[in-house]
Design a protein around this motif. Structure first.
Motif, PDB file in Angstrom:
ATOM      1  N   ILE A 108      34.157  45.529  47.930  1.00 20.34           N
ATOM      2  CA  ILE A 108      35.355  44.687  47.904  1.00 20.34           C
ATOM      3  C   ILE A 108      35.984  44.816  46.525  1.00 20.34           C
ATOM      4  CG2 ILE A 108      36.255  42.358  48.247  1.00 20.34           C
ATOM      5  CD1 ILE A 108      33.731  41.762  49.880  1.00 20.34           C
ATOM      6  N   ASN A 109      37.024  45.622  46.412  1.00 22.00           N
ATOM      7  CA  ASN A 109      37.659  45.878  45.120  1.00 22.00           C
ATOM      8  C   ASN A 109      38.606  44.772  44.708  1.00 22.00           C
ATOM      9  OD1 ASN A 109      36.338  48.395  44.849  1.00 22.00           O
ATOM     10  ND2 ASN A 109      37.897  49.371  46.147  1.00 22.00           N
ATOM     11  N   GLY A 110      39.120  44.038  45.679  1.00 15.21           N
ATOM     12  CA  GLY A 110      40.049  42.963  45.367  1.00 15.21           C
ATOM     13  C   GLY A 110      40.186  42.022  46.537  1.00 15.21           C
ATOM     14  N   ALA A 111      40.788  40.872  46.301  1.00 15.50           N
ATOM     15  CA  ALA A 111      40.966  39.878  47.361  1.00 15.50           C
ATOM     16  C   ALA A 111      41.961  40.380  48.403  1.00 15.50           C
ATOM     17  CB  ALA A 111      41.435  38.553  46.770  1.00 15.50           C
ATOM     18  N   ILE A 112      41.650  40.149  49.669  1.00 10.95           N
ATOM     19  CA  ILE A 112      42.517  40.552  50.779  1.00 10.95           C
ATOM     20  C   ILE A 112      42.884  39.295  51.558  1.00 10.95           C
ATOM     21  CG2 ILE A 112      42.712  41.959  52.867  1.00 10.95           C
ATOM     22  CD1 ILE A 112      40.465  43.711  51.750  1.00 10.95           C
ATOM     23  N   ARG A 113      44.178  39.121  51.820  1.00  9.58           N
ATOM     24  CA  ARG A 113      44.582  37.946  52.590  1.00  9.58           C
ATOM     25  C   ARG A 113      44.851  38.343  54.040  1.00  9.58           C
ATOM     26  NH1 ARG A 113      45.930  32.815  51.290  1.00  9.58           N
ATOM     27  NH2 ARG A 113      45.968  33.280  49.057  1.00  9.58           N
TER      28      ARG A 113
END
Length: 535
Positions: free
Chosen positions: A318-323
């Motif tokens: 998980i490289n970054g937050a996903i909405r």
């Protein structure tokens, strides 16, 4: 009298033209093609594929309770309950959630929390060891299973529609619990159908607890032979040619097929096929909290597994937050990407399916059924018409004309309703002919009785129709009720029989009484009083 006859004749001509249009519509091409466009042939006449599928609705119950375990874990601290553990301790009863380790002074707060509307589908009970058990109510389970079955049927229908099948039958199968009947006329490639339906395998994203392990035995050794109650072991491959591996995943998914609002195929920066997706608002908020808490650089970094059909297809960091928007990149072929995108756009199955029965009907067998059914109908109708001519003499012509018009109205009914004609449906047509003859026999025999009593031909006809009418209505109504029961509880072919029989009986009420009476009145009009009636 003459004006009245002309009005009735005009009405019959209008009805005749109306139902002829129902059979052929606006003609284009050959007459045969025009009829085929209006009256569709069923699986047994056209050939195709017959499937019976089992929907594993118990998976939907397990998935729902898994989600509720997550909701409870998040809700307990906010509700004033700290230090408690939420899980499902009994694998054999996926409808039971257990809350343990609740401090004595916080039990009242727990009862208030689980007694709210958010958990109204559960029955809460305190246990002797101080824990609390939430058991899903039987009515809630029944409702969930029914919704799961209906959603599965609708999803399968959308998959089948992508094949361009004309007049498919997709419905609940009455011979077993949670089963689906699929009949696809005109389809010969069973592999294509199974692939399209199987593409509805459940897709979900799970948090990775640990792994990969070389085997399930290696995983159990590392875990000291104890699998956490909120986790499960899942097999899969990191690449198409890699050996089978095992991951320990959270039992509850972060997002799954029903959370996707839209999806489309594409390629990533490296040219590999991938899937761009959009989540629903609620699922997007939930997914954002998970990915933000476990992204690279956070205090608890993690990874997520993409699981399709209970198999791990890809494990990603998980490289970054996903909405609500993101992409799935993995070891997918372009065909798999296309199938998955279509599946996610139109909805994934809420539970997995298995095949109970697969049967293919060849076009040649269907053609033979049509030929034999038509021969049976023609021979039967010809025999009946000849009998009526011999036994009732001139009045037999009256009965034969009514039978022909009855058949015409029946086919027109089917054309307007776009009903599907099946082999049992042809049997319904033949039975309708028999019912039509029965009605004429009742009327004619009553007329004969009136003639033997010394009444004139006109009076005998009038009394014959008046007295036979009640009996005809009674027999037709009882038969229509029986056909309605067959339609409600029967499967495809049985429904076809019920439909044609009902349409035929309604047509017969019109022809046997209204048309036959008009023919008698027209024949007797202008005849001298005392003229004999050929009956």
């Amino acid at each position: 009298m003459g004006k009245n006859l002309a009005t009735k004749l005009a009405a019959i001509v209008v009805v005749l033209l109306f139902f002829i249009y129902g059979i052929i519509g606006i003609p284009h091409g050959s007459l045969k093609q025009s009829i085929a466009d209006r009256i569709h042939l069923g699986l047994d006449l056209k050939g195709g594929i017959h499937l019976v599928l089992a929907v594993h609705v118990e998976e939907a119950v397990a998935s729902t309770t898994d989600r509720d375990v997550q909701r409870l874990e998040a809700a307990l601290p906010a509700g004033g309950v700290t230090g408690a553990t939420v899980g499902k301790s009994d694998p054999a009863h996926q409808d039971i959630i257990t809350i343990t380790g609740v401090p004595v002074g916080q039990m009242s707060s727990l009862r208030t929390l689980v007694g709210g509307n958010d958990y109204a589908s559960y029955e809460a009970s305190s246990q002797p060891d101080g824990s609390m058990r939430l058991t899903m109510k039987p009515t809630a389970i029944s409702d969930l299973e029914a919704r799961t079955l209906e959603t599965s049927i609708e999803t399968i229908r959308q998959r089948v529609d992508s094949l361009g099948v004309s007049e498919p039958t997709i419905q609940k199968y009455g011979l077993g619990d949670n089963q689906v009947l699929v009949e696809l006329p005109g389809i010969a490639n069973a592999d294509e159908v199974e692939q399209a339906i199987q593409s509805t395998s459940k897709l979900a994203v799970y948090a990775v607890v640990s792994g990969p392990y070389e085997s399930e035995q290696a995983a159990m050794t590392t875990l000291n032979n104890v699998i956490p109650p909120d986790a499960t072991l899942v097999h899969g491959q990191s690449t198409p040619n890699s050996p089978d591996q095992v991951w320990l995943l959270n039992r509850a998914s972060e997002v799954e097929g029903t959370d996707f609002r839209d999806a489309s195929g594409g390629t990533d920066v490296n040219g590999r096929p991938n899937i761009h997706f959009t989540l629903t608002t609620e699922a997007g908020d939930r997914f954002y909290k998970y990915t933000d808490a476990h992204k690279t650089g956070s205090p608890t970094p993690g990874s997520m597994a993409i699981v399709l059909g209970n198999k791990v297809r890809e494990v990603a960091s998980i490289n970054g937050a996903i909405r609500d928007q993101g992409e799935i990149t993995g070891t997918f072929t372009q065909a798999e990407v296309d199938n998955l995108s279509l599946m996610l756009r139109t909805g994934a199955l809420p539970a997995s399916i298995s095949y109970l029965e697969t049967r293919t009907v060849g076009p040649s067998l269907g053609a033979a059924s049509i030929r034999q059914g038509v021969i049976a109908a023609v021979v039967g109708m010809a025999a009946v018409m000849i009998f009526m001519l011999i036994y009732y003499k001139g009045s037999g012509i009256n009965a034969d004309l009514a039978l022909l018009l009855n058949l015409l109205i029946l086919l027109g009914f089917m054309g307007y309703s776009h009903a599907t004609l099946t082999l049992p449906g042809i049997a319904g047509v033949i039975l309708t002919i028999g019912m039509g003859v029965d009605s004429n026999v009742l009327i004619f025999e009553r007329i004969r009785e009136e003639l033997r009593a010394g009444k004139t031909a006109a009076a005998a006809v009038k009394e014959g129709f008046a007295h036979a009418w009640i009996t005809i209505v009674d027999t037709h109504v009882t038969t229509i009720v029986s056909a309605a029961i067959l339609f409600l509880f029967g499967t495809g072919p049985v429904k076809g029989f019920a439909v044609t029989l009902t349409f035929g009986l309604l047509a017969n009420l019109f022809t046997a009484v209204y048309v036959s009476r008009l023919i008698f009145d027209a024949h007797l009009k202008g005849k001298e009083r005392g003229t004999a009636l050929s009956i």
